[in-house]
Structures are given as structure tokens and as C-alpha cells.
Motif scaffolding. Structure first.
Motif, PDB file in Angstrom:
ATOM      1  N   ARG A  24       0.809  -1.224   0.000  1.00 38.37           N
ATOM      2  CA  ARG A  24       0.000   0.000   0.000  1.00 38.37           C
ATOM      3  C   ARG A  24       0.840   1.272   0.000  1.00 38.37           C
ATOM      4  N   SER A  25       2.165   1.153   0.005  1.00 38.97           N
ATOM      5  CA  SER A  25       3.009   2.333   0.179  1.00 38.97           C
ATOM      6  C   SER A  25       4.094   2.428  -0.885  1.00 38.97           C
ATOM      7  N   SER A  26       4.482   3.680  -1.200  1.00 38.67           N
ATOM      8  CA  SER A  26       5.642   3.907  -2.074  1.00 38.67           C
ATOM      9  C   SER A  26       6.938   3.899  -1.266  1.00 38.67           C
ATOM     10  N   ILE A  64      14.374   1.299   8.623  1.00 31.62           N
ATOM     11  CA  ILE A  64      14.319   2.592   7.939  1.00 31.62           C
ATOM     12  C   ILE A  64      13.718   2.361   6.554  1.00 31.62           C
ATOM     13  N   ASP A  65      12.655   3.115   6.257  1.00 30.27           N
ATOM     14  CA  ASP A  65      12.030   3.075   4.933  1.00 30.27           C
ATOM     15  C   ASP A  65      12.396   4.363   4.201  1.00 30.27           C
ATOM     16  N   ALA A  66      12.377   4.310   2.878  1.00 28.53           N
ATOM     17  CA  ALA A  66      12.712   5.501   2.097  1.00 28.53           C
ATOM     18  C   ALA A  66      11.804   5.629   0.884  1.00 28.53           C
ATOM     19  N   PHE A  67      11.652   6.885   0.450  1.00 30.11           N
ATOM     20  CA  PHE A  67      10.888   7.201  -0.764  1.00 30.11           C
ATOM     21  C   PHE A  67      11.566   8.383  -1.431  1.00 30.11           C
ATOM     22  N   GLU A  68      11.828   8.256  -2.738  1.00 36.52           N
ATOM     23  CA  GLU A  68      12.476   9.340  -3.473  1.00 36.52           C
ATOM     24  C   GLU A  68      11.541   9.909  -4.516  1.00 36.52           C
ATOM     25  N   THR A  69      11.509  11.234  -4.593  1.00 31.46           N
ATOM     26  CA  THR A  69      10.723  11.921  -5.609  1.00 31.46           C
ATOM     27  C   THR A  69      11.525  13.131  -6.069  1.00 31.46           C
ATOM     28  N   GLY A  70      11.830  13.178  -7.359  1.00 31.65           N
ATOM     29  CA  GLY A  70      12.674  14.265  -7.873  1.00 31.65           C
ATOM     30  C   GLY A  70      14.017  14.257  -7.172  1.00 31.65           C
ATOM     31  N   ASN A  71      14.403  15.387  -6.591  1.00 26.38           N
ATOM     32  CA  ASN A  71      15.690  15.487  -5.891  1.00 26.38           C
ATOM     33  C   ASN A  71      15.556  15.224  -4.395  1.00 26.38           C
ATOM     34  N   GLU A  72      14.359  14.912  -3.941  1.00 27.04           N
ATOM     35  CA  GLU A  72      14.130  14.759  -2.504  1.00 27.04           C
ATOM     36  C   GLU A  72      14.028  13.304  -2.089  1.00 27.04           C
ATOM     37  N   LYS A  73      14.610  13.027  -0.929  1.00 27.15           N
ATOM     38  CA  LYS A  73      14.549  11.674  -0.380  1.00 27.15           C
ATOM     39  C   LYS A  73      13.974  11.768   1.037  1.00 27.15           C
ATOM     40  N   PRO A 118      12.457  14.137   6.798  1.00 24.80           N
ATOM     41  CA  PRO A 118      11.679  13.205   7.619  1.00 24.80           C
ATOM     42  C   PRO A 118      10.286  12.966   7.038  1.00 24.80           C
ATOM     43  N   GLY A 119       9.968  11.704   6.783  1.00 24.55           N
ATOM     44  CA  GLY A 119       8.618  11.352   6.333  1.00 24.55           C
ATOM     45  C   GLY A 119       7.764  10.980   7.533  1.00 24.55           C
ATOM     46  N   GLY A 120       8.399  10.339   8.517  1.00 25.78           N
ATOM     47  CA  GLY A 120       7.660   9.946   9.713  1.00 25.78           C
ATOM     48  C   GLY A 120       8.513   9.171  10.691  1.00 25.78           C
ATOM     49  N   ILE A 121       8.046   9.134  11.939  1.00 24.17           N
ATOM     50  CA  ILE A 121       8.652   8.309  12.990  1.00 24.17           C
ATOM     51  C   ILE A 121       7.493   7.544  13.622  1.00 24.17           C
ATOM     52  N   LEU A 122       7.538   6.202  13.522  1.00 20.93           N
ATOM     53  CA  LEU A 122       6.351   5.409  13.826  1.00 20.93           C
ATOM     54  C   LEU A 122       6.632   4.157  14.645  1.00 20.93           C
ATOM     55  N   VAL A 156       3.869  11.900  11.425  1.00 20.88           N
ATOM     56  CA  VAL A 156       4.190  11.894   9.995  1.00 20.88           C
ATOM     57  C   VAL A 156       4.243  13.329   9.487  1.00 20.88           C
ATOM     58  N   LEU A 157       4.896  13.503   8.343  1.00 22.44           N
ATOM     59  CA  LEU A 157       5.064  14.833   7.775  1.00 22.44           C
ATOM     60  C   LEU A 157       3.712  15.376   7.293  1.00 22.44           C
ATOM     61  N   ALA A 158       3.437  16.642   7.606  1.00 23.80           N
ATOM     62  CA  ALA A 158       2.171  17.296   7.230  1.00 23.80           C
ATOM     63  C   ALA A 158       2.218  17.698   5.757  1.00 23.80           C
ATOM     64  N   ASP A 159       2.169  16.708   4.891  1.00 22.70           N
ATOM     65  CA  ASP A 159       2.252  16.924   3.452  1.00 22.70           C
ATOM     66  C   ASP A 159       1.311  15.907   2.805  1.00 22.70           C
ATOM     67  N   VAL A 160       0.180  16.381   2.281  1.00 19.47           N
ATOM     68  CA  VAL A 160      -0.850  15.480   1.748  1.00 19.47           C
ATOM     69  C   VAL A 160      -0.299  14.592   0.638  1.00 19.47           C
ATOM     70  N   LYS A 161       0.507  15.173  -0.276  1.00 19.19           N
ATOM     71  CA  LYS A 161       1.074  14.371  -1.374  1.00 19.19           C
ATOM     72  C   LYS A 161       1.924  13.229  -0.830  1.00 19.19           C
ATOM     73  N   LEU A 162       2.744  13.535   0.181  1.00 19.84           N
ATOM     74  CA  LEU A 162       3.613  12.509   0.754  1.00 19.84           C
ATOM     75  C   LEU A 162       2.793  11.446   1.493  1.00 19.84           C
ATOM     76  N   LEU A 163       1.755  11.886   2.204  1.00 19.28           N
ATOM     77  CA  LEU A 163       0.909  10.929   2.923  1.00 19.28           C
ATOM     78  C   LEU A 163       0.225   9.975   1.950  1.00 19.28           C
ATOM     79  N   LYS A 164      -0.098  10.464   0.762  1.00 18.98           N
ATOM     80  CA  LYS A 164      -0.709   9.594  -0.253  1.00 18.98           C
ATOM     81  C   LYS A 164       0.312   8.603  -0.821  1.00 18.98           C
ATOM     82  N   GLU A 165       1.596   8.923  -0.715  1.00 18.42           N
ATOM     83  CA  GLU A 165       2.639   7.965  -1.099  1.00 18.42           C
ATOM     84  C   GLU A 165       2.878   6.959   0.034  1.00 18.42           C
TER      85      GLU A 165
END
Length: 200
Positions: A24-26, A64-73, A118-122, A156-165
Motif C-alpha cells: 500500500r506504500s511507495s 528505515i524506509d525511504a521514498f524518493e521523488t525528484g531530488n528529494e529523499k 523526515p517522512g515519519g517516525i512510527l 508523519v510529515l504534514a504533506d498530503v502528497k507525501l501521505l498519499k505515497e
């Protein structure tokens, strides 16, 4: 025998849930059992006391999980827990719940990982919850109920696009992360979120 059977169920449930999260996750797991302050791995966190003495904090990050989009990780820290572990910002503020933020700090202190965001600490709860009143309930509804009870807790990071990933199936309240997205792509109440500045 009863304990062994229960342990089998708990392990199978945890593996099933990890697979569901990955599907379910990117975000993808990139490292397990990451040491900081040991012989291998990341450097320790050094804290200098007013007396001039140094404290070296050491530890081990479960995943540790990771997700890359453009120049951001973006990274997401996952800590496995066998008991009920709530996440409380006031406990973090008063120094009573520092584990996840310490792990994030250990990653940020390392030169090779400074560019990460930081995407999240869970907390990931490992358990086999009881589902009551199963009569007339579909298998899919039972699975949803289990996922809801085992939803990760944290920040988690307050970013709707990232939360959808982070949860590609999110529709209202997420079944896997502590977030809710309302119609119009706004963060819903009950979301446990922080901005980049707040993470800093």
C-alpha cells in the motif's frame, strides 16, 4: 503449547501486516537493525554537559524506509513494539519519550544522510488482536478491523502528497498511518502530523 501457538499467530499476523504496508506504500524498507554509536554504522549522538563531560548516546533503529521523488529523499523510521505504545508530543517535549526522535537525530547527524527529509517516525505494534462478533462479517471487513487496531502510531510529515505515497489506498482515515485526508485534499482532524520546521 498455547504460548507457542500464540507466538506463531503473532508472527504470522506481523508478516501479513508488513506485506500489506509494503503493497500500500511507495516507501520501501532500505535498512534494518541500524546501529548508531557502535563499531559499525552511524556515529553516536554526543551531548556535552555543563561540566564539560560528554555523553555518547548509542542505539539500534529497527527499520528505515525511504521514498524518493525528484531530488528529494524522505525517510520513515519504524520501531517494532510488542505492547501498546502511544505516541505523545507532550511526552516528547518533557523528555519522557525520546526514542523515535533520537533515532531521527542519529540519522540527521551523519554526514552521508544529511540531505534526507523526515517522512515519519512510527511505532509498529506486533500483536494478534481479537475480533469480536465475526458472524456475518466478510473476510475483507475482518482484515480492515485488524489493520485499524494495529495502525502505526507516531508522527508523519504534514504533506498530503507525501501521505498519499505513504498510504496509496488512503480514503478518509488511513488504515496504516496516523493520518486522515478529507475531501479537497486537506489534513483531517486526528492526524498526527508535523511540518519540516517542527521536525527540526
Amino acid at each position: 503449547r498455547i504460548l507457542v501457538k500464540r507466538l506463531d499467530r503473532v508472527v504470522l499476523r506481523a508478516v501479513w501486516l508488513i506485506v500489506e504496508h509494503v503493497k500500500r506504500s511507495s516507501f520501501e524498507p532500505v535498512a534494518y537493525e541500524v546501529n548508531f554509536g557502535g563499531k559499525d554504522g552511524l556515529p553516536p549522538i554526543n551531548i556535552e554537559l555543563p561540566s564539560g563531560q560528554q555523553i555518547k548516546l548509542t542505539g539500534r533503529i529497527d527499520r528505515i524506509d525511504a521514498f524518493e521523488t525528484g531530488n528529494e529523499k524522505y525517510i520513515r523510521i519504524i520501531d517494532y513494539k510488542s505492547g501498546n505504545k502511544d505516541f505523545s508530543l507532550s511526552n516528547v517535549y518533557y523528555g519522557m519519550q525520546l526514542q523515535l526522535v533520537t533515532y531521527l537525530d542519529a540519522l540527521w547527524k551523519d554526514e552521508s544522510t544529511k540531505a534526507i527529509l523526515p517522512g515519519g517516525i512510527l511505532y509498529f505494534k506486533i500483536d494478534d488482536p481479537l475480533i469480536r462478533n465475526k458472524r456475518g462479517v466478510t473476510e475483507e471487513e475482518i482484515e480492515k478491523s485488524i489493520m485499524k487496531q494495529l495502525k502505526m502510531k507516531g508522527l508523519v510529515l504534514a504533506d498530503v502528497k507525501l501521505l498519499k505515497e505513504m498510504d496509496k489506498t488512503i480514503d478518509g482515515a488511513s488504515l496504516i498511518i496516523p493520518a486522515r485526508i478529507n475531501k479537497g485534499d486537506t489534513l483531517g482532524s486526528g492526524s498526527s502530523v508535523a511540518t519540516i520546521e517542527q521536525f527540526n
